[in-house]
Scaffold this motif. Sequence first.
Motif, PDB file in Angstrom:
ATOM      1  N   ASN A 173      -4.071   4.132  -9.556  1.00 23.57           N
ATOM      2  CA  ASN A 173      -2.870   4.825 -10.031  1.00 23.57           C
ATOM      3  C   ASN A 173      -1.705   3.855 -10.171  1.00 23.57           C
ATOM      4  O   ASN A 173      -1.717   2.760  -9.609  1.00 23.57           O
ATOM      5  CB  ASN A 173      -2.472   5.947  -9.069  1.00 23.57           C
ATOM      6  CG  ASN A 173      -3.514   7.040  -9.010  1.00 23.57           C
ATOM      7  OD1 ASN A 173      -4.190   7.315  -9.995  1.00 23.57           O
ATOM      8  ND2 ASN A 173      -3.647   7.661  -7.840  1.00 23.57           N
ATOM      9  N   LYS A 174      -0.711   4.302 -10.915  1.00 28.07           N
ATOM     10  CA  LYS A 174       0.512   3.519 -11.026  1.00 28.07           C
ATOM     11  C   LYS A 174       1.257   3.522  -9.695  1.00 28.07           C
ATOM     12  O   LYS A 174       1.105   4.434  -8.890  1.00 28.07           O
ATOM     13  CB  LYS A 174       1.408   4.103 -12.121  1.00 28.07           C
ATOM     14  CG  LYS A 174       0.875   3.896 -13.517  1.00 28.07           C
ATOM     15  CD  LYS A 174       1.660   4.700 -14.548  1.00 28.07           C
ATOM     16  CE  LYS A 174       3.146   4.527 -14.385  1.00 28.07           C
ATOM     17  NZ  LYS A 174       3.898   5.255 -15.417  1.00 28.07           N
ATOM     18  N   SER A 175       2.066   2.520  -9.489  1.00 25.81           N
ATOM     19  CA  SER A 175       2.844   2.430  -8.262  1.00 25.81           C
ATOM     20  C   SER A 175       3.852   3.574  -8.190  1.00 25.81           C
ATOM     21  O   SER A 175       4.490   3.930  -9.186  1.00 25.81           O
ATOM     22  CB  SER A 175       3.576   1.088  -8.198  1.00 25.81           C
ATOM     23  OG  SER A 175       4.447   1.048  -7.110  1.00 25.81           O
ATOM     24  N   ILE A 176       4.009   4.133  -6.990  1.00 25.35           N
ATOM     25  CA  ILE A 176       5.009   5.183  -6.791  1.00 25.35           C
ATOM     26  C   ILE A 176       6.411   4.591  -6.877  1.00 25.35           C
ATOM     27  O   ILE A 176       7.331   5.213  -7.404  1.00 25.35           O
ATOM     28  CB  ILE A 176       4.812   5.853  -5.412  1.00 25.35           C
ATOM     29  CG1 ILE A 176       3.403   6.413  -5.275  1.00 25.35           C
ATOM     30  CG2 ILE A 176       5.838   6.959  -5.197  1.00 25.35           C
ATOM     31  CD1 ILE A 176       3.113   6.961  -3.887  1.00 25.35           C
ATOM     32  N   TYR A 177       6.552   3.380  -6.347  1.00 22.79           N
ATOM     33  CA  TYR A 177       7.838   2.701  -6.343  1.00 22.79           C
ATOM     34  C   TYR A 177       7.667   1.345  -7.030  1.00 22.79           C
ATOM     35  O   TYR A 177       7.533   0.303  -6.369  1.00 22.79           O
ATOM     36  CB  TYR A 177       8.339   2.524  -4.900  1.00 22.79           C
ATOM     37  CG  TYR A 177       8.308   3.801  -4.094  1.00 22.79           C
ATOM     38  CD1 TYR A 177       9.004   4.920  -4.512  1.00 22.79           C
ATOM     39  CD2 TYR A 177       7.566   3.885  -2.907  1.00 22.79           C
ATOM     40  CE1 TYR A 177       8.976   6.100  -3.781  1.00 22.79           C
ATOM     41  CE2 TYR A 177       7.536   5.047  -2.173  1.00 22.79           C
ATOM     42  CZ  TYR A 177       8.235   6.155  -2.612  1.00 22.79           C
ATOM     43  OH  TYR A 177       8.207   7.326  -1.879  1.00 22.79           O
ATOM     44  N   THR A 209       0.828  -1.205   0.000  1.00 22.78           N
ATOM     45  CA  THR A 209       0.000   0.000   0.000  1.00 22.78           C
ATOM     46  C   THR A 209       0.862   1.255   0.000  1.00 22.78           C
ATOM     47  O   THR A 209       0.523   2.256  -0.634  1.00 22.78           O
ATOM     48  CB  THR A 209      -0.925   0.005   1.234  1.00 22.78           C
ATOM     49  OG1 THR A 209      -1.701  -1.190   1.237  1.00 22.78           O
ATOM     50  CG2 THR A 209      -1.846   1.210   1.230  1.00 22.78           C
ATOM     51  N   PHE A 210       1.985   1.190   0.705  1.00 24.75           N
ATOM     52  CA  PHE A 210       2.913   2.324   0.733  1.00 24.75           C
ATOM     53  C   PHE A 210       3.464   2.607  -0.663  1.00 24.75           C
ATOM     54  O   PHE A 210       3.622   3.767  -1.061  1.00 24.75           O
ATOM     55  CB  PHE A 210       4.061   2.007   1.701  1.00 24.75           C
ATOM     56  CG  PHE A 210       5.133   3.056   1.775  1.00 24.75           C
ATOM     57  CD1 PHE A 210       4.905   4.268   2.406  1.00 24.75           C
ATOM     58  CD2 PHE A 210       6.379   2.820   1.217  1.00 24.75           C
ATOM     59  CE1 PHE A 210       5.901   5.230   2.469  1.00 24.75           C
ATOM     60  CE2 PHE A 210       7.382   3.768   1.277  1.00 24.75           C
ATOM     61  CZ  PHE A 210       7.148   4.983   1.910  1.00 24.75           C
ATOM     62  N   CYS A 211       3.753   1.542  -1.412  1.00 25.40           N
ATOM     63  CA  CYS A 211       4.293   1.705  -2.763  1.00 25.40           C
ATOM     64  C   CYS A 211       3.217   2.111  -3.761  1.00 25.40           C
ATOM     65  O   CYS A 211       3.503   2.785  -4.763  1.00 25.40           O
ATOM     66  CB  CYS A 211       4.944   0.402  -3.230  1.00 25.40           C
ATOM     67  SG  CYS A 211       6.424  -0.059  -2.329  1.00 25.40           S
TER      68      CYS A 211
END
Length: 288
Positions: A273-277, A265-267
Amino acid sequence: AHKWVTDGEPINLVNPWEWIADGDYYTLDKLSNYSADQVSFTPVRPDWTDNKKIWGYLNPLEEIEVDGSKKKSFYATDILRLVIRAEQYPDKDYFIILDEMNLARVEYYFSDILSLMESPGETVSLHSEENVVDAKSQVIIPSEINFPSNIKIIGTVNVDETTHSFAPKVLDRAFVLEFLDADYELLFQGESDDITLNFCNDLKEILKPVNLHFGYRTVREIKKYIKKSGSEPTDTFDFLLKSKVLPKLHGTISDLEIPLKHLLTFCKPDDNNKSIYPESFKKIESML
């Protein structure tokens, strides 16, 4: 990391001394009041299996000329030199600091001192020769030595698959202090890098409930990498999460399932949305 203190007298377990965070270590503020010859800092090695690592050893084939006469050579350790000084100056306090002391079995290399702590006034044999001096300082090395009561022993301990647990006879002579929290803000004092600090704190909040959060060394390495890369912190977080944080997560699926799901969830905080990481996200998925 765990830090444990052993001493001949009871101490206040709530605040035995004023502990100051310094990088990945804790230092005792009180030690700044003592001279260098009152403190012995000794890193423990995994191959420590006997008392020679604590006292040193006699070299029967080597002699040293002192004041015109031949003396037998003894290769003393810093710990033995400190014990000799402590006997000479009983009104002063002396400190032995063992770094990562459970990399080897404490009950093996520390057996002499454990016995002496239990039997005040008793001695252990160092050698059976006459005219023996330290090869380095040329101080006379007695044939026997006791363990003065003005010596305090402090050891740092890590608990993982590379270290050893403590035997009951070690714990019987020790006070155990645990330091499971880390205040990352101490490493960011005087800096304006709130983005990196928030990144580290967010990860700590996810991992802390299962005691998998990282210490000061990891934060220091993260800061160093960002500084040397010349990139914006947010551009390196994916790589740092995958290469510095995730490899340290070990355990069964029952131990890791909840924190790994929180890291997912953090990523990727929003399913739409696309993954931040993205690289870290894929790695975590493979770990579940």
